[in-house]
Design a protein around this motif. Structure first.
Motif, PDB file in Angstrom:
ATOM      1  N   THR A 315       0.801  -1.224   0.000  1.00 46.39           N
ATOM      2  CA  THR A 315       0.000   0.000   0.000  1.00 46.39           C
ATOM      3  C   THR A 315       0.833   1.273   0.000  1.00 46.39           C
ATOM      4  O   THR A 315       0.348   2.317  -0.439  1.00 46.39           O
ATOM      5  N   ASP A 316       2.056   1.230   0.481  1.00 45.88           N
ATOM      6  CA  ASP A 316       2.888   2.430   0.478  1.00 45.88           C
ATOM      7  C   ASP A 316       4.345   2.027   0.300  1.00 45.88           C
ATOM      8  O   ASP A 316       4.769   0.945   0.726  1.00 45.88           O
ATOM      9  N   PHE A 317       5.108   2.897  -0.355  1.00 48.24           N
ATOM     10  CA  PHE A 317       6.554   2.683  -0.445  1.00 48.24           C
ATOM     11  C   PHE A 317       7.223   4.030  -0.626  1.00 48.24           C
ATOM     12  O   PHE A 317       6.587   5.036  -0.982  1.00 48.24           O
ATOM     13  N   LEU A 318       8.519   4.068  -0.398  1.00 49.96           N
ATOM     14  CA  LEU A 318       9.307   5.265  -0.648  1.00 49.96           C
ATOM     15  C   LEU A 318      10.745   4.874  -0.930  1.00 49.96           C
ATOM     16  O   LEU A 318      11.158   3.725  -0.744  1.00 49.96           O
ATOM     17  N   ILE A 319      11.505   5.850  -1.390  1.00 42.37           N
ATOM     18  CA  ILE A 319      12.890   5.650  -1.793  1.00 42.37           C
ATOM     19  C   ILE A 319      13.755   6.623  -0.998  1.00 42.37           C
ATOM     20  O   ILE A 319      13.413   7.808  -0.855  1.00 42.37           O
ATOM     21  N   SER A 320      14.888   6.147  -0.481  1.00 46.25           N
ATOM     22  CA  SER A 320      15.797   7.028   0.252  1.00 46.25           C
ATOM     23  C   SER A 320      16.338   8.101  -0.691  1.00 46.25           C
ATOM     24  O   SER A 320      16.406   7.922  -1.911  1.00 46.25           O
ATOM     25  N   LEU A 321      16.733   9.234  -0.130  1.00 40.33           N
ATOM     26  CA  LEU A 321      17.122  10.373  -0.949  1.00 40.33           C
ATOM     27  C   LEU A 321      18.361  10.127  -1.791  1.00 40.33           C
ATOM     28  O   LEU A 321      18.573  10.790  -2.812  1.00 40.33           O
ATOM     29  N   ASP A 322      19.197   9.153  -1.386  1.00 39.91           N
ATOM     30  CA  ASP A 322      20.370   8.821  -2.187  1.00 39.91           C
ATOM     31  C   ASP A 322      20.083   7.717  -3.202  1.00 39.91           C
ATOM     32  O   ASP A 322      21.000   7.227  -3.875  1.00 39.91           O
ATOM     33  N   ASP A 323      18.820   7.311  -3.299  1.00 40.91           N
ATOM     34  CA  ASP A 323      18.380   6.284  -4.256  1.00 40.91           C
ATOM     35  C   ASP A 323      19.059   4.934  -4.028  1.00 40.91           C
ATOM     36  O   ASP A 323      19.151   4.113  -4.938  1.00 40.91           O
ATOM     37  N   ARG A 324      19.471   4.665  -2.792  1.00 42.50           N
ATOM     38  CA  ARG A 324      20.108   3.379  -2.486  1.00 42.50           C
ATOM     39  C   ARG A 324      19.113   2.339  -2.006  1.00 42.50           C
ATOM     40  O   ARG A 324      19.269   1.151  -2.280  1.00 42.50           O
ATOM     41  N   SER A 386       0.438  -4.584  22.507  1.00 35.39           N
ATOM     42  CA  SER A 386       0.385  -5.416  21.311  1.00 35.39           C
ATOM     43  C   SER A 386       0.186  -4.530  20.087  1.00 35.39           C
ATOM     44  O   SER A 386      -0.521  -3.521  20.142  1.00 35.39           O
ATOM     45  N   LEU A 387       0.813  -4.916  18.987  1.00 36.04           N
ATOM     46  CA  LEU A 387       0.692  -4.152  17.752  1.00 36.04           C
ATOM     47  C   LEU A 387      -0.551  -4.584  16.993  1.00 36.04           C
ATOM     48  O   LEU A 387      -0.809  -5.765  16.806  1.00 36.04           O
ATOM     49  N   ARG A 388      -1.317  -3.596  16.556  1.00 40.41           N
ATOM     50  CA  ARG A 388      -2.601  -3.838  15.903  1.00 40.41           C
ATOM     51  C   ARG A 388      -2.494  -3.573  14.407  1.00 40.41           C
ATOM     52  O   ARG A 388      -1.625  -2.841  13.947  1.00 40.41           O
ATOM     53  N   GLY A 389      -3.425  -4.140  13.663  1.00 42.92           N
ATOM     54  CA  GLY A 389      -3.502  -3.853  12.240  1.00 42.92           C
ATOM     55  C   GLY A 389      -2.237  -4.268  11.516  1.00 42.92           C
ATOM     56  O   GLY A 389      -1.508  -5.161  11.936  1.00 42.92           O
ATOM     57  N   GLY A 390      -1.980  -3.617  10.393  1.00 39.35           N
ATOM     58  CA  GLY A 390      -0.782  -3.884   9.607  1.00 39.35           C
ATOM     59  C   GLY A 390      -0.115  -2.583   9.214  1.00 39.35           C
ATOM     60  O   GLY A 390      -0.759  -1.527   9.169  1.00 39.35           O
ATOM     61  N   PRO A 391       1.184  -2.597   8.912  1.00 36.84           N
ATOM     62  CA  PRO A 391       1.886  -1.365   8.526  1.00 36.84           C
ATOM     63  C   PRO A 391       1.311  -0.817   7.228  1.00 36.84           C
ATOM     64  O   PRO A 391       1.085  -1.560   6.277  1.00 36.84           O
ATOM     65  N   GLN A 392       1.074   0.498   7.182  1.00 42.27           N
ATOM     66  CA  GLN A 392       0.393   1.050   6.021  1.00 42.27           C
ATOM     67  C   GLN A 392       1.113   2.257   5.444  1.00 42.27           C
ATOM     68  O   GLN A 392       1.578   2.211   4.339  1.00 42.27           O
ATOM     69  N   MET A 393       1.211   3.364   6.164  1.00 42.73           N
ATOM     70  CA  MET A 393       1.930   4.530   5.668  1.00 42.73           C
ATOM     71  C   MET A 393       3.307   4.603   6.307  1.00 42.73           C
ATOM     72  O   MET A 393       3.472   4.272   7.496  1.00 42.73           O
ATOM     73  N   ILE A 394       4.285   5.037   5.526  1.00 48.37           N
ATOM     74  CA  ILE A 394       5.653   5.159   6.038  1.00 48.37           C
ATOM     75  C   ILE A 394       6.212   6.529   5.668  1.00 48.37           C
ATOM     76  O   ILE A 394       5.829   7.132   4.677  1.00 48.37           O
ATOM     77  N   GLN A 395       7.126   7.008   6.506  1.00 50.01           N
ATOM     78  CA  GLN A 395       7.831   8.260   6.266  1.00 50.01           C
ATOM     79  C   GLN A 395       9.266   8.083   6.741  1.00 50.01           C
ATOM     80  O   GLN A 395       9.497   7.562   7.844  1.00 50.01           O
ATOM     81  N   LEU A 396      10.217   8.518   5.930  1.00 53.77           N
ATOM     82  CA  LEU A 396      11.638   8.316   6.201  1.00 53.77           C
ATOM     83  C   LEU A 396      12.286   9.639   6.590  1.00 53.77           C
ATOM     84  O   LEU A 396      11.977  10.690   6.010  1.00 53.77           O
ATOM     85  N   SER A 397      13.195   9.578   7.554  1.00 55.27           N
ATOM     86  CA  SER A 397      13.945  10.779   7.913  1.00 55.27           C
ATOM     87  C   SER A 397      14.866  11.171   6.767  1.00 55.27           C
ATOM     88  O   SER A 397      15.194  10.358   5.892  1.00 55.27           O
ATOM     89  N   ARG A 402      15.710   6.676  10.116  1.00 59.36           N
ATOM     90  CA  ARG A 402      14.507   6.439  10.911  1.00 59.36           C
ATOM     91  C   ARG A 402      13.307   6.353   9.984  1.00 59.36           C
ATOM     92  O   ARG A 402      13.082   7.250   9.171  1.00 59.36           O
ATOM     93  N   LEU A 403      12.550   5.287  10.150  1.00 57.29           N
ATOM     94  CA  LEU A 403      11.364   5.059   9.339  1.00 57.29           C
ATOM     95  C   LEU A 403      10.152   5.054  10.258  1.00 57.29           C
ATOM     96  O   LEU A 403      10.068   4.221  11.170  1.00 57.29           O
ATOM     97  N   TYR A 404       9.228   5.989  10.051  1.00 57.94           N
ATOM     98  CA  TYR A 404       8.021   6.069  10.867  1.00 57.94           C
ATOM     99  C   TYR A 404       6.885   5.325  10.162  1.00 57.94           C
ATOM    100  O   TYR A 404       6.756   5.378   8.933  1.00 57.94           O
ATOM    101  N   VAL A 405       6.050   4.654  10.948  1.00 58.10           N
ATOM    102  CA  VAL A 405       5.027   3.762  10.392  1.00 58.10           C
ATOM    103  C   VAL A 405       3.703   3.981  11.105  1.00 58.10           C
ATOM    104  O   VAL A 405       3.643   3.998  12.343  1.00 58.10           O
ATOM    105  N   THR A 406       2.620   4.150  10.326  1.00 57.12           N
ATOM    106  CA  THR A 406       1.259   4.119  10.879  1.00 57.12           C
ATOM    107  C   THR A 406       0.500   2.960  10.234  1.00 57.12           C
ATOM    108  O   THR A 406       1.038   2.262   9.373  1.00 57.12           O
ATOM    109  N   ASN A 407      -0.772   2.752  10.621  1.00 62.75           N
ATOM    110  CA  ASN A 407      -1.408   1.489  10.217  1.00 62.75           C
ATOM    111  C   ASN A 407      -2.851   1.587   9.737  1.00 62.75           C
ATOM    112  O   ASN A 407      -3.534   0.577   9.639  1.00 62.75           O
ATOM    113  N   SER A 408      -3.323   2.784   9.367  1.00 64.44           N
ATOM    114  CA  SER A 408      -4.670   2.902   8.811  1.00 64.44           C
ATOM    115  C   SER A 408      -4.586   3.105   7.307  1.00 64.44           C
ATOM    116  O   SER A 408      -3.811   3.942   6.826  1.00 64.44           O
TER     117      SER A 408
END
Length: 476
Positions: A315-324, A386-397, A402-408
């Motif tokens: 549902t979500d993905f991203l690429i690090s700024l150095d494209d690695r 306990s962790l609920r749901g599944g990982p959905q949105m991500i944001q990278l520093s 650091r990768l931040y994760v929410t689940n809606s």
């Protein structure tokens, strides 16, 4: 050099290059769209400000909530009024966060500069005005343009028909300006988009008809042609639809789309949710665009679920700024993955972490291996929760560590696949990233529980840093 909005400015907002952005200051705050729409709680959605500074006494806490003035919006994705595409303009100022409401069609403009810790509502663009001037509804992705306009993808018309979708333009004062694409050049479905000025190209993706996905996921709707499997290639910036790429059964429901950050590169990826493939798209010698499957997540054979096989649902993905590195989530399986993409044609798995999902231990759903053995994923507790749901949105520093994760995902789909989120709400995690050898590890000191909100459990969706996150910036 002038400091402003958390970004070092040479001329305009953002950074001159992606690699320069990686050396920017560490994030101290993060904004999170939080939803009550669809939960049964008659409360307005809100924008939460979360403290992510480990040296702060309020670290890992919501320090401010900005409720919107209406009920039933479904705040979803967000974007900035100005970003690194405006870096050459000294008059541009990245101070407003754009919050489209996927269900109601409103677009909120939030001032994050006056008081970054307590942003305030600046303007509301009403759906009636958008429909009257453009016939567009269901706004989703917003990107700033070098012209100063803001462009928003809209997924359908007011009746939820996908054929009515297209791209909305707001001027620098957030007045409805019109549609971006030329007349007769609207795609058959809409969702995300990314423009690449050096290649004079914009490519958009396709979720489905709002009349279908707003009611929950129904596999029959896929067979009925109510979900997309195409990428749409436009000339930039003039808005002529030049090519439609049919991804076929390997590219069902293509959602988030990203070019590599290096603006000279002519390749990128799209996450195809239902097929659970990462598809790479690229420019060919004749100037057209082609595609191939770069990563394939195999469905799990399962017991005690609605289907005999369960897709990962990217549902979500991203690429690090150095494209690695490329990061993506499997919302149903429950894992977050890190791939080395230094060779974009041949991604290599570098890290994997289970932080939820339908097959975690304690669930009635079990996965079955080829030899008939059953298994469930080990999902850790954080701070005895306990962790609920599944990982959905991500944001990278910016530095990629650091990768931040929410689940809606979307309230109707949350209720369908993870009904406990309606009762217990969402949460937000931080994953520490090994940017040398690869690897992912949960930070045990960070846990934001949106189930403990004063107005009741809420659903946490997309995240943005004050002044811009830059991982979604577009460089000219």
């Amino acid at each position: 050099m002038v400091e402003g909005n958390g970004c070092c400015k040479l001329a305009g907002p953002g950074y001159g290059t992606p690699l320069e952005a990686m050396s920017g200051p560490r994030e101290a705050l993060i904004y999170v769209t939080c939803v009550y729409t669809g939960t049964g709680r008659e409360k307005p959605d809100f924008l939460a400000t979360v403290d992510v500074d480990p040296n702060s006494p309020t670290y890992s806490k919501v320090i401010h909530r900005l409720p919107v003035p209406y009920i039933g919006d479904e705040l979803h994705h967000s974007g900035w009024n100005a970003c690194s595409s405006c870096h050459g303009d000294p008059l541009a100022d990245r101070r407003f966060l754009i919050l489209p409401s996927l269900v109601s069609g409103r677009i909120y403009v939030v001032d994050t500069k006056t008081n970054p810790k307590a942003p305030s509502l600046h303007k509301v663009v009403q759906p009636d005005d958008i429909v009257k001037k453009t016939s567009l509804a269901y706004p989703h992705t917003s990107h700033c343009l070098a012209s100063g306009d803001v462009m928003v993808s809209c997924l359908g018309d007011k009746d939820g028909n996908a054929k009515g979708n297209g791209f909305l333009l707001l001027d620098s004062q957030f007045n409805v300006k019109g549609r971006w694409e030329k007349p007769g050049n609207s795609p058959s479905f809409g969702y995300d988009f990314w423009y690449q000025p050096r290649h004079k190209t914009m490519i958009s993706s396709s979720w489905g008809a709002p009349a279908a996905f707003t009611k929950g996921f129904n596999l029959q709707h896929v067979a009925d042609g109510l979900y997309g499997r195409h990428l749409f290639v436009y000339s930039w910036p003039d808005g002529e639809l030049k090519q439609t790429m049919d991804l076929g059964n390997t590219g069902l429901v293509p959602l988030e789309i990203r070019f590599l950050h290096d603006p000279s590169k002519d390749t990128g990826y799209v996450g195809c949710a239902l097929s659970s493939n990462m598809v790479r798209f690229f420019k060919t010698q004749d100037g057209s665009w082609n595609h191939e499957v770069a990563i394939s997540v195999q469905p799990l054979k399962v017991q005690n679920w609605i289907l005999p096989e369960m897709p990962g649902l990217i549902t979500d993905f991203l690429i690090s700024l150095d494209d690695r590195f490329l990061y993506f989530v499997n919302w149903l399986h429950g894992d977050v993955r890190q791939y080395n993409i230094e060779d974009p044609k041949n991604p290599v798995l570098a890290g994997q972490l289970w932080v939820g999902g339908l097959v975690q231990k304690g669930s009635p759903i079990v996965a079955v291996t080829e030899d008939g053995q059953t298994w469930q994923s080990n999902v850790p507790e954080i701070q005895e929760r306990s962790l609920r749901g599944g990982p959905q949105m991500i944001q990278l520093s910016l530095d990629g560590k650091r990768l931040y994760v929410t689940n809606s995902l979307f309230s109707t789909w949350d209720r369908q696949f993870y009904p406990e989120l309606m009762e217990k709400g969402s949460h937000m995690l931080q994953i520490d990233v090994d940017t040398e050898k690869g690897g992912l590890k949960i930070n045990p000191n960070f846990f934001v529980d949106f189930g403990a909100e004063p107005d009741g459990p809420s659903l946490a969706h997309e995240m943005r840093y004050p002044g811009g996150d830059c991982t979604s910036d577009i460089w000219i």
